[in-house]
Design a protein around this motif. Sequence first.
Motif, PDB file in Angstrom:
ATOM      1  N   GLN A  51      25.244  38.539 -14.034  1.00  0.00           N
ATOM      2  CA  GLN A  51      25.724  37.914 -12.789  1.00  0.00           C
ATOM      3  C   GLN A  51      26.745  36.948 -12.868  1.00  0.00           C
ATOM      4  OE1 GLN A  51      22.038  36.328 -11.176  1.00  0.00           O
ATOM      5  NE2 GLN A  51      23.170  35.900  -8.956  1.00  0.00           N
ATOM      6  N   GLN A  52      26.587  36.165 -14.001  1.00  0.00           N
ATOM      7  CA  GLN A  52      27.640  35.193 -14.113  1.00  0.00           C
ATOM      8  C   GLN A  52      29.127  35.853 -14.522  1.00  0.00           C
ATOM      9  OE1 GLN A  52      26.196  32.453 -17.118  1.00  0.00           O
ATOM     10  NE2 GLN A  52      25.493  31.001 -15.682  1.00  0.00           N
ATOM     11  N   ILE A  53      29.203  36.808 -15.120  1.00  0.00           N
ATOM     12  CA  ILE A  53      30.440  37.469 -15.606  1.00  0.00           C
ATOM     13  C   ILE A  53      30.980  38.742 -15.089  1.00  0.00           C
ATOM     14  CG2 ILE A  53      29.597  39.193 -17.238  1.00  0.00           C
ATOM     15  CD1 ILE A  53      32.231  36.347 -18.017  1.00  0.00           C
ATOM     16  N   SER A  54      30.239  39.014 -13.876  1.00  0.00           N
ATOM     17  CA  SER A  54      30.538  40.445 -13.191  1.00  0.00           C
ATOM     18  C   SER A  54      31.768  40.277 -12.502  1.00  0.00           C
ATOM     19  CB  SER A  54      29.362  40.697 -12.093  1.00  0.00           C
ATOM     20  OG  SER A  54      29.525  39.582 -10.842  1.00  0.00           O
ATOM     21  N   ARG A  55      32.621  39.328 -12.159  1.00  0.00           N
ATOM     22  CA  ARG A  55      33.757  39.322 -11.656  1.00  0.00           C
ATOM     23  C   ARG A  55      35.024  39.064 -12.498  1.00  0.00           C
ATOM     24  NH1 ARG A  55      32.872  36.718  -5.561  1.00  0.00           N
ATOM     25  NH2 ARG A  55      31.378  38.236  -4.865  1.00  0.00           N
ATOM     26  N   ALA A  56      34.480  38.695 -14.007  1.00  0.00           N
ATOM     27  CA  ALA A  56      35.634  38.284 -14.921  1.00  0.00           C
ATOM     28  C   ALA A  56      36.276  39.477 -15.384  1.00  0.00           C
ATOM     29  CB  ALA A  56      34.892  37.729 -16.157  1.00  0.00           C
TER      30      ALA A  56
ATOM     31  N   PHE B  63      22.149  40.429 -20.666  1.00  0.00           N
ATOM     32  CA  PHE B  63      20.874  40.266 -19.832  1.00  0.00           C
ATOM     33  C   PHE B  63      21.393  40.075 -18.474  1.00  0.00           C
ATOM     34  CE2 PHE B  63      19.039  39.292 -23.936  1.00  0.00           C
ATOM     35  CZ  PHE B  63      17.643  39.551 -23.737  1.00  0.00           C
ATOM     36  N   PRO B  64      20.501  40.413 -17.535  1.00  0.00           N
ATOM     37  CA  PRO B  64      20.892  40.514 -15.896  1.00  0.00           C
ATOM     38  C   PRO B  64      21.537  38.974 -15.506  1.00  0.00           C
ATOM     39  CG  PRO B  64      18.735  41.624 -16.308  1.00  0.00           C
ATOM     40  CD  PRO B  64      19.317  41.194 -17.578  1.00  0.00           C
ATOM     41  N   ALA B  65      20.769  37.900 -16.000  1.00  0.00           N
ATOM     42  CA  ALA B  65      21.236  36.648 -15.595  1.00  0.00           C
ATOM     43  C   ALA B  65      22.850  36.561 -16.114  1.00  0.00           C
ATOM     44  CB  ALA B  65      20.451  35.560 -16.155  1.00  0.00           C
TER      45      ALA B  65
ATOM     46  N   PRO C 239      22.475  32.107 -20.197  1.00  0.00           N
ATOM     47  CA  PRO C 239      23.442  31.792 -19.145  1.00  0.00           C
ATOM     48  C   PRO C 239      24.216  30.701 -19.108  1.00  0.00           C
ATOM     49  CG  PRO C 239      21.298  31.526 -18.320  1.00  0.00           C
ATOM     50  CD  PRO C 239      21.001  31.950 -19.645  1.00  0.00           C
ATOM     51  N   LYS C 240      25.227  30.261 -18.542  1.00  0.00           N
ATOM     52  CA  LYS C 240      26.009  29.019 -18.566  1.00  0.00           C
ATOM     53  C   LYS C 240      25.144  27.984 -17.856  1.00  0.00           C
ATOM     54  CE  LYS C 240      29.926  30.430 -17.051  1.00  0.00           C
ATOM     55  NZ  LYS C 240      31.193  30.504 -16.762  1.00  0.00           N
ATOM     56  N   GLY C 241      25.032  26.893 -18.164  1.00  0.00           N
ATOM     57  CA  GLY C 241      24.325  25.832 -17.471  1.00  0.00           C
ATOM     58  C   GLY C 241      25.237  24.800 -16.906  1.00  0.00           C
ATOM     59  N   ASP C 242      24.834  23.520 -16.980  1.00  0.00           N
ATOM     60  CA  ASP C 242      25.519  22.412 -16.593  1.00  0.00           C
ATOM     61  C   ASP C 242      26.534  22.190 -17.388  1.00  0.00           C
ATOM     62  OD1 ASP C 242      25.991  20.009 -15.083  1.00  0.00           O
ATOM     63  OD2 ASP C 242      24.645  18.899 -16.201  1.00  0.00           O
ATOM     64  N   LYS C 243      27.753  21.919 -16.517  1.00  0.00           N
ATOM     65  CA  LYS C 243      29.382  21.630 -17.321  1.00  0.00           C
ATOM     66  C   LYS C 243      29.483  22.930 -18.325  1.00  0.00           C
ATOM     67  CE  LYS C 243      29.291  17.560 -15.467  1.00  0.00           C
ATOM     68  NZ  LYS C 243      30.324  17.192 -14.316  1.00  0.00           N
ATOM     69  N   GLY C 244      28.991  24.122 -18.085  1.00  0.00           N
ATOM     70  CA  GLY C 244      29.432  25.327 -18.585  1.00  0.00           C
ATOM     71  C   GLY C 244      28.852  25.565 -19.884  1.00  0.00           C
ATOM     72  N   ALA C 245      27.872  24.620 -20.678  1.00  0.00           N
ATOM     73  CA  ALA C 245      27.104  24.603 -21.771  1.00  0.00           C
ATOM     74  C   ALA C 245      26.149  25.552 -21.548  1.00  0.00           C
ATOM     75  CB  ALA C 245      26.387  23.108 -21.981  1.00  0.00           C
ATOM     76  N   PRO C 246      25.703  26.547 -22.604  1.00  0.00           N
ATOM     77  CA  PRO C 246      24.591  27.306 -22.465  1.00  0.00           C
ATOM     78  C   PRO C 246      23.311  26.921 -22.367  1.00  0.00           C
ATOM     79  CG  PRO C 246      25.476  27.009 -24.811  1.00  0.00           C
ATOM     80  CD  PRO C 246      26.484  26.431 -23.951  1.00  0.00           C
ATOM     81  N   ARG C 247      22.606  27.550 -21.639  1.00  0.00           N
ATOM     82  CA  ARG C 247      21.046  27.124 -21.565  1.00  0.00           C
ATOM     83  C   ARG C 247      20.284  27.934 -22.787  1.00  0.00           C
ATOM     84  NH1 ARG C 247      21.638  28.100 -15.681  1.00  0.00           N
ATOM     85  NH2 ARG C 247      19.933  29.860 -15.974  1.00  0.00           N
ATOM     86  N   TRP C 248      19.938  26.967 -23.608  1.00  0.00           N
ATOM     87  CA  TRP C 248      19.134  27.565 -25.032  1.00  0.00           C
ATOM     88  C   TRP C 248      17.658  27.478 -24.411  1.00  0.00           C
ATOM     89  CZ3 TRP C 248      22.505  29.307 -28.019  1.00  0.00           C
ATOM     90  CH2 TRP C 248      23.574  29.088 -28.237  1.00  0.00           C
ATOM     91  N   PRO C 249      17.086  28.378 -25.357  1.00  0.00           N
ATOM     92  CA  PRO C 249      15.431  28.460 -25.184  1.00  0.00           C
ATOM     93  C   PRO C 249      15.106  26.984 -25.571  1.00  0.00           C
ATOM     94  CG  PRO C 249      16.203  29.831 -26.762  1.00  0.00           C
ATOM     95  CD  PRO C 249      17.418  29.591 -26.218  1.00  0.00           C
ATOM     96  N   ARG C 250      13.706  26.949 -25.061  1.00  0.00           N
ATOM     97  CA  ARG C 250      12.966  25.708 -25.424  1.00  0.00           C
ATOM     98  C   ARG C 250      12.740  25.536 -26.941  1.00  0.00           C
ATOM     99  NH1 ARG C 250       9.779  21.824 -22.667  1.00  0.00           N
ATOM    100  NH2 ARG C 250       8.198  21.099 -24.079  1.00  0.00           N
ATOM    101  N   GLY C 251      13.061  24.492 -27.587  1.00  0.00           N
ATOM    102  CA  GLY C 251      13.019  23.901 -28.875  1.00  0.00           C
ATOM    103  C   GLY C 251      14.254  24.473 -29.829  1.00  0.00           C
TER     104      GLY C 251
ATOM    105  N   ARG D 211      37.997  37.983 -20.611  1.00  0.00           N
ATOM    106  CA  ARG D 211      36.924  36.958 -20.467  1.00  0.00           C
ATOM    107  C   ARG D 211      35.603  37.631 -20.735  1.00  0.00           C
ATOM    108  NH1 ARG D 211      34.108  33.070 -21.814  1.00  0.00           N
ATOM    109  NH2 ARG D 211      32.936  32.225 -20.146  1.00  0.00           N
ATOM    110  N   ARG D 212      35.125  38.705 -20.043  1.00  0.00           N
ATOM    111  CA  ARG D 212      33.810  39.299 -20.345  1.00  0.00           C
ATOM    112  C   ARG D 212      33.719  39.633 -21.846  1.00  0.00           C
ATOM    113  NH1 ARG D 212      30.077  42.359 -17.734  1.00  0.00           N
ATOM    114  NH2 ARG D 212      29.094  43.854 -18.981  1.00  0.00           N
TER     115      ARG D 212
END
Length: 226
Positions: free
Chosen positions: A30-35, A25-27, A65-77, A39-40
């Motif tokens: 964006q996080q991995i573009s320079r890896a 996904f675009p988000a 995408p990666k969130g706080d402390k590198g943990a993935p941001r899961w969808p609600r629920g 790593r990609r």
Amino acid sequence: MIEEILPRGIEAAELFADPPDVALFPAEEQQISRAVARRRAEYASVRHCARTAMGRLGVEPVALPKGDKGAPRWPRGIVGSMTHTSGYRAAALGFALQVRSVGIDAEQNGPLPDGVLASVSLPAERDRIARDSATDPQVPWDRLLFSAKEATYKAWFPLTRRWLGFEDADITVAADGPADEGGAVTGTFCTRILVPGHTVDGGRLDTLHGRWIAAGGLVVTAVVVV
């Protein structure tokens, strides 16, 4: 492999090789573009696993995408965890209405490098490793302890939003029995949290329970908080 150590209600997916051209996904792009390429591949493949597990839960695929402390941001629920090591990627997910948190970790099956065990373990843990290594040298007890601590942290952090150091958890590991015909060994572990276990929802998290498997050159651990 990982399904063998997860309870009912948790969906998982794993890969032993990176599929080509995994769509991001675009988000995520964006996080991995320079890896670098390696790593990609890790980033993309483990998210492919996560979206496969989401599909098994009946959940539409979304960006992770990666969130706080590198943990993935899961969808609600949804609660879940991802892991990767050389030759292995995996994700495990469940519904937040059924489980509070999930933590998984995968490591190469082999002894830790010199000096690492002392920095990631407590004296009591090292005593148990010495005892278990003498009676069952087939199991990489030091590597298993390290993996269990990683899985413990991954389950702990979403519930507490706090760091948990290696010295803050005392883990006891046990094997179910000897290796099966294919050479796989499974077992359990119990994590005793040595710092205040207050969670963000007002509960407490003092003890966590997990399972592990050592097979095919890998050690995989899982903690599910119900």
